[in-house]
Design a protein around this motif. Structure first.
Motif, PDB file in Angstrom:
ATOM      1  N   LYS A  99       0.798  -1.236   0.000  1.00 31.63           N
ATOM      2  CA  LYS A  99       0.000   0.000   0.000  1.00 31.63           C
ATOM      3  C   LYS A  99       0.828   1.282   0.000  1.00 31.63           C
ATOM      4  CE  LYS A  99      -4.408  -1.538   1.516  1.00 31.63           C
ATOM      5  NZ  LYS A  99      -4.897  -2.470   2.471  1.00 31.63           N
ATOM      6  N   ASP A 100       1.866   1.367   0.849  1.00 31.09           N
ATOM      7  CA  ASP A 100       2.548   2.661   0.912  1.00 31.09           C
ATOM      8  C   ASP A 100       3.810   2.697   0.045  1.00 31.09           C
ATOM      9  OD1 ASP A 100       4.017   0.964   2.336  1.00 31.09           O
ATOM     10  OD2 ASP A 100       3.993   2.068   4.227  1.00 31.09           O
ATOM     11  N   SER A 101       3.822   1.866  -1.018  1.00 28.78           N
ATOM     12  CA  SER A 101       5.029   1.819  -1.852  1.00 28.78           C
ATOM     13  C   SER A 101       4.924   2.725  -3.081  1.00 28.78           C
ATOM     14  CB  SER A 101       5.275   0.385  -2.318  1.00 28.78           C
ATOM     15  OG  SER A 101       4.269   0.016  -3.246  1.00 28.78           O
ATOM     16  N   VAL A 102       3.777   3.389  -3.242  1.00 27.97           N
ATOM     17  CA  VAL A 102       3.556   4.135  -4.486  1.00 27.97           C
ATOM     18  C   VAL A 102       4.345   5.449  -4.498  1.00 27.97           C
ATOM     19  CG1 VAL A 102       1.814   5.277  -5.923  1.00 27.97           C
ATOM     20  CG2 VAL A 102       1.262   3.133  -4.777  1.00 27.97           C
ATOM     21  N   THR A 103       5.158   5.629  -5.521  1.00 26.43           N
ATOM     22  CA  THR A 103       5.857   6.895  -5.723  1.00 26.43           C
ATOM     23  C   THR A 103       5.370   7.458  -7.041  1.00 26.43           C
ATOM     24  OG1 THR A 103       7.812   5.941  -4.725  1.00 26.43           O
ATOM     25  CG2 THR A 103       8.129   7.987  -5.930  1.00 26.43           C
ATOM     26  N   ARG A 104       4.905   8.708  -6.993  1.00 25.25           N
ATOM     27  CA  ARG A 104       4.406   9.305  -8.236  1.00 25.25           C
ATOM     28  C   ARG A 104       5.472  10.195  -8.845  1.00 25.25           C
ATOM     29  NH1 ARG A 104       0.419  12.332  -6.257  1.00 25.25           N
ATOM     30  NH2 ARG A 104      -0.626  12.820  -8.198  1.00 25.25           N
ATOM     31  N   GLY A 105       5.592  10.112 -10.143  1.00 26.62           N
ATOM     32  CA  GLY A 105       6.609  10.909 -10.812  1.00 26.62           C
ATOM     33  C   GLY A 105       6.149  11.316 -12.196  1.00 26.62           C
ATOM     34  N   PHE A 106       7.104  11.526 -13.055  1.00 27.37           N
ATOM     35  CA  PHE A 106       6.816  12.061 -14.387  1.00 27.37           C
ATOM     36  C   PHE A 106       7.697  11.371 -15.416  1.00 27.37           C
ATOM     37  CE2 PHE A 106       6.648  15.183 -11.033  1.00 27.37           C
ATOM     38  CZ  PHE A 106       5.368  15.686 -11.137  1.00 27.37           C
ATOM     39  N   PHE A 107       7.175  11.245 -16.616  1.00 21.38           N
ATOM     40  CA  PHE A 107       7.952  10.729 -17.733  1.00 21.38           C
ATOM     41  C   PHE A 107       8.005  11.847 -18.766  1.00 21.38           C
ATOM     42  CE2 PHE A 107       8.714   8.250 -21.572  1.00 21.38           C
ATOM     43  CZ  PHE A 107       9.658   7.336 -21.122  1.00 21.38           C
ATOM     44  N   LEU A 108       9.191  12.195 -19.230  1.00 21.55           N
ATOM     45  CA  LEU A 108       9.321  13.299 -20.187  1.00 21.55           C
ATOM     46  C   LEU A 108       9.708  12.766 -21.552  1.00 21.55           C
ATOM     47  CD1 LEU A 108      11.352  16.035 -18.253  1.00 21.55           C
ATOM     48  CD2 LEU A 108       8.961  15.428 -18.063  1.00 21.55           C
ATOM     49  N   ARG A 109       9.014  13.262 -22.537  1.00 22.50           N
ATOM     50  CA  ARG A 109       9.355  12.935 -23.920  1.00 22.50           C
ATOM     51  C   ARG A 109       9.740  14.257 -24.579  1.00 22.50           C
ATOM     52  NH1 ARG A 109       4.814  10.916 -28.215  1.00 22.50           N
ATOM     53  NH2 ARG A 109       6.107  11.126 -30.048  1.00 22.50           N
ATOM     54  N   ASP A 110      11.033  14.459 -24.710  1.00 25.16           N
ATOM     55  CA  ASP A 110      11.540  15.765 -25.132  1.00 25.16           C
ATOM     56  C   ASP A 110      11.865  15.764 -26.622  1.00 25.16           C
ATOM     57  OD1 ASP A 110      12.626  18.268 -25.224  1.00 25.16           O
ATOM     58  OD2 ASP A 110      14.573  17.653 -24.419  1.00 25.16           O
ATOM     59  N   GLU A 111      11.086  16.498 -27.376  1.00 30.44           N
ATOM     60  CA  GLU A 111      11.326  16.567 -28.824  1.00 30.44           C
ATOM     61  C   GLU A 111      11.836  17.936 -29.243  1.00 30.44           C
ATOM     62  OE1 GLU A 111       7.510  15.133 -30.232  1.00 30.44           O
ATOM     63  OE2 GLU A 111       8.475  13.244 -30.760  1.00 30.44           O
ATOM     64  N   SER A 112      12.314  18.711 -28.289  1.00 30.34           N
ATOM     65  CA  SER A 112      12.817  20.036 -28.649  1.00 30.34           C
ATOM     66  C   SER A 112      14.118  19.872 -29.447  1.00 30.34           C
ATOM     67  CB  SER A 112      13.041  20.898 -27.405  1.00 30.34           C
ATOM     68  OG  SER A 112      13.839  20.211 -26.482  1.00 30.34           O
ATOM     69  N   THR A 113      14.399  20.828 -30.323  1.00 27.79           N
ATOM     70  CA  THR A 113      15.543  20.668 -31.224  1.00 27.79           C
ATOM     71  C   THR A 113      16.864  20.648 -30.453  1.00 27.79           C
ATOM     72  OG1 THR A 113      15.228  23.011 -31.629  1.00 27.79           O
ATOM     73  CG2 THR A 113      14.598  21.507 -33.413  1.00 27.79           C
ATOM     74  N   SER A 114      16.942  21.453 -29.412  1.00 28.23           N
ATOM     75  CA  SER A 114      18.186  21.442 -28.633  1.00 28.23           C
ATOM     76  C   SER A 114      17.886  20.889 -27.238  1.00 28.23           C
ATOM     77  CB  SER A 114      18.716  22.871 -28.551  1.00 28.23           C
ATOM     78  OG  SER A 114      19.227  23.122 -27.278  1.00 28.23           O
ATOM     79  N   SER A 115      18.801  20.083 -26.727  1.00 26.64           N
ATOM     80  CA  SER A 115      18.549  19.462 -25.418  1.00 26.64           C
ATOM     81  C   SER A 115      18.818  20.433 -24.276  1.00 26.64           C
ATOM     82  CB  SER A 115      19.454  18.238 -25.254  1.00 26.64           C
ATOM     83  OG  SER A 115      20.804  18.646 -25.360  1.00 26.64           O
ATOM     84  N   SER A 116      19.456  21.586 -24.592  1.00 27.13           N
ATOM     85  CA  SER A 116      20.000  22.392 -23.490  1.00 27.13           C
ATOM     86  C   SER A 116      18.928  22.978 -22.579  1.00 27.13           C
ATOM     87  CB  SER A 116      20.911  23.497 -24.036  1.00 27.13           C
ATOM     88  OG  SER A 116      20.161  24.267 -24.934  1.00 27.13           O
ATOM     89  N   SER A 117      17.791  23.458 -23.134  1.00 29.34           N
ATOM     90  CA  SER A 117      16.839  24.100 -22.216  1.00 29.34           C
ATOM     91  C   SER A 117      16.184  23.071 -21.302  1.00 29.34           C
ATOM     92  CB  SER A 117      15.802  24.931 -22.971  1.00 29.34           C
ATOM     93  OG  SER A 117      15.277  24.196 -24.017  1.00 29.34           O
ATOM     94  N   THR A 118      15.857  21.886 -21.828  1.00 29.55           N
ATOM     95  CA  THR A 118      15.271  20.855 -20.959  1.00 29.55           C
ATOM     96  C   THR A 118      16.280  20.466 -19.876  1.00 29.55           C
ATOM     97  OG1 THR A 118      13.965  20.014 -22.780  1.00 29.55           O
ATOM     98  CG2 THR A 118      14.307  18.505 -20.943  1.00 29.55           C
ATOM     99  N   GLU A 119      17.528  20.285 -20.278  1.00 31.80           N
ATOM    100  CA  GLU A 119      18.543  19.851 -19.312  1.00 31.80           C
ATOM    101  C   GLU A 119      18.794  20.928 -18.261  1.00 31.80           C
ATOM    102  OE1 GLU A 119      21.886  18.286 -21.393  1.00 31.80           O
ATOM    103  OE2 GLU A 119      20.714  16.603 -22.170  1.00 31.80           O
ATOM    104  N   ARG A 120      18.728  22.183 -18.689  1.00 33.07           N
ATOM    105  CA  ARG A 120      18.909  23.264 -17.710  1.00 33.07           C
ATOM    106  C   ARG A 120      17.780  23.222 -16.673  1.00 33.07           C
ATOM    107  NH1 ARG A 120      16.397  27.683 -17.779  1.00 33.07           N
ATOM    108  NH2 ARG A 120      15.950  27.643 -20.001  1.00 33.07           N
ATOM    109  N   VAL A 121      16.528  23.055 -17.138  1.00 33.26           N
ATOM    110  CA  VAL A 121      15.390  23.002 -16.198  1.00 33.26           C
ATOM    111  C   VAL A 121      15.551  21.802 -15.259  1.00 33.26           C
ATOM    112  CG1 VAL A 121      12.885  22.716 -16.016  1.00 33.26           C
ATOM    113  CG2 VAL A 121      13.825  24.183 -17.792  1.00 33.26           C
ATOM    114  N   LEU A 122      15.933  20.640 -15.811  1.00 38.82           N
ATOM    115  CA  LEU A 122      16.074  19.446 -14.969  1.00 38.82           C
ATOM    116  C   LEU A 122      17.173  19.660 -13.918  1.00 38.82           C
ATOM    117  CD1 LEU A 122      15.641  16.487 -17.502  1.00 38.82           C
ATOM    118  CD2 LEU A 122      13.995  17.387 -15.872  1.00 38.82           C
TER     119      LEU A 122
END
Ligand SMILES: Nc1ncnc2c1ncn2[C@@H]1O[C@H](COP(=O)(O)OP(=O)(O)OP(=O)(O)O)[C@@H](O)[C@H]1O
Ligand SMILES: Nc1ccn([C@@H]2O[C@H](COP(=O)(O)O)[C@@H](O)[C@H]2O)c(=O)n1
Length: 426
Positions: A99-122
């Motif tokens: 019961k208390d094992s659930v961890t909620r998170g996010f999956f990102l599918r990044d299709e932006s032309t440059s990886s830098s802005s996503t990586e900076r935010v992360l």
């Protein structure tokens, strides 16, 4: 880095919810590549993501209150700061049956032309939140093609030996028990006073109003009993279905006491707790039901009691919000999530007012009052309305009797009076 250790234990499942699919994709991680034990829809889907960069994010560390607040902050931060070409999908990691094992998170599918802005935010989010980020890569190995997960943005020296090991995404069939139900119990819906109370105890230092709410609970529940003498009738229904109109008429017609949940003594705190994530917000409303229960017990010694909303409303809204997607995704009728809390006073009769969506909208517009965010959502989101209605109907012990509230106020009143006389022998 507990999230990573669990992942390496290989028993933790990752469940990825995709809007267009009825079933979520489910995978676990193994140290060695192995043949998938189910049709490889997960791998096919990851491959279909093509050249997109893929990441998953899990909140770890701190207590559950801290994690819930972090998750809510991340929902906002990800939607406002990531480039628009980066899609965010809900991800759940859990141990089946625990019961208390659930961890909620996010999956990102990044299709932006440059990886830098996503990586900076992360990178920024990793600085401000206890967050584990994984990345995914395709690997050709012995003629087979695999997807691997590894820790992202973590220099080897910073991690314990082997913690940034590559692990193989291994698709599996989703377990019968949906983790949504595991997550709902004691995180979204509370089934014992102590469980809801404990959440606000854990908030004492970060939400000062929690102390005041707990003091009111202590005062009001001093001599809490669960037995009733005169009938207790609960009226529930979506917004503008006519609860206020009916409960006030019933009060007069039966010489009854009219009570509400949440009770008036918590009114000053509602706005504060409405801005908190579900764990805290729902615990607040749950405590409100116990205060109402104590008031019901006192009043029902003298006269019949009419209650404008009670535990059913708290549970139905909470469940409908927690379950994403279609009505079919609600845990099935008979699931323990619909069970009445064993320590909460039971009413004699529960009536669910229903009107057509069109009539409800007409009444909402006619009234012209401001609406809470959830009510606005009900209006624009018919799916959500259906889930609230369905959850209302699935709640058991006591189950509800549905009343068609479309006729005139007086006809609805007569219909309900006759039901009360029949069922409660008034
Ligand atoms: N049977 C009825 N026929 C037509 N109009 C009605 C009926 N009952 C209530 N109304 C009108 O619909 C509107 C909403 O009614 P009411 O405030 O009683 O709903 P409610 O369920 O208590 O809403 P809320 O949950 O937001 O307080 C009001 O303008 C009211 O006058
Ligand atoms: N017993 C209750 C009553 C209400 N809620 C929550 O409040 C919101 C709607 O309330 P309004 O008074 O603005 O109509 C709704 O979001 C419910 O979640 C509750 O939890 N329990």
């Amino acid at each position: 880095m507990s999230a990573v250790r669990l992942a390496r234990g290989c028993s933790r499942l990752f469940l990825l919810e995709l809007e267009a699919r009825a079933e979520p994709l489910c995978f676990l991680l193994r140290a060695e590549p192995s043949a998938p034990s189910c049709p490889s829809s997960t791998l096919a889907l990851l491959s279909a993501f093509g050249s997109a960069r893929l990441f998953s994010l899990l909140v770890h560390g701190g207590g559950r209150v801290h994690r819930a607040r972090s998750h809510a902050e991340l929902v906002n931060a990800l939607s406002s700061r990531l480039p628009p070409e980066c899609r965010v999908l809900p991800l759940t990691a859990f141990l089946p049956g625990v019961k208390d094992s659930v961890t909620r998170g996010f999956f990102l599918r990044d299709e932006s032309t440059s990886s830098s802005s996503t990586e900076r935010v992360l990178n920024e989010l990793k600085q401000s939140h206890a967050l584990t980020v994984f990345s995914y890569e395709r690997e050709e190995n012995g003629g087979g093609q695999y997807w691997c997960q590894e820790l992202w943005g973590c220099p080897t020296t910073d991690t314990e030996a082997g913690e940034n090991q590559r692990l193989y995404v291994t698709p599996v069939t989703a377990p019968q028990e949906n983790p949504t139900a595991l997550h709902i119990i004691n995180s979204v819906v509370f089934y014992r006073l102590d469980d809801a109370y404990q959440v606000l105890e854990e908030c004492r230092d970060i939400i000062p109003e929690s102390k005041e709410v707990l003091e009111i609970v202590n005062q009001q529940l001093e001599a809490y009993r669960r037995d009733i003498r005169f009938p207790v009738v609960v009226i529930k229904g979506l917004d503008a279905t006519g609860k206020t109109t009916l409960t006030e008429s019933l009060q007069q017609a039966l010489g009854a006491t009219l009570l509400k949940s949440p009770p008036q003594c918590l009114a000053a705190f509602r706005q504060r707790f409405d801005s908190e994530p579900p764990l805290i917000r729902r615990a607040f409303y749950a405590l409100g039901n116990y205060i109402t229960a104590a008031q019901i017990a006192r009043e029902s010694l003298q006269r019949p009691v009419i209650v404008d909303r009670y535990w059913h409303s708290t549970a139905a809204y909470a469940i409908a919000t927690a379950v994403s997607g279609a009505v079919e995704k609600l845990p099935a009728l008979g699931s323990e999530i619909y069970e009445w809390p064993s320590d909460l006073l039971q009413p004699s009769l529960v009536l669910l007012l229903t009107v057509s969506p069109r009539e409800r909208l007409r009444r909402l517009q006619g009234r012209g009052l401001g609406q809470t965010e959830e009510e606005t959502q009900l209006e624009v989101n018919d799916l959500f309305r259906q889930k609230v209605d369905e959850a209302y109907k699935r709640i058991q012990n006591p189950a509800c009797v549905t009343v068609d509230a479309s006729p005139s106020p007086d006809q609805v009143l007569q219909q309900v009076l006759s039901l009360i006389r029949n069922k409660c022998h008034l």
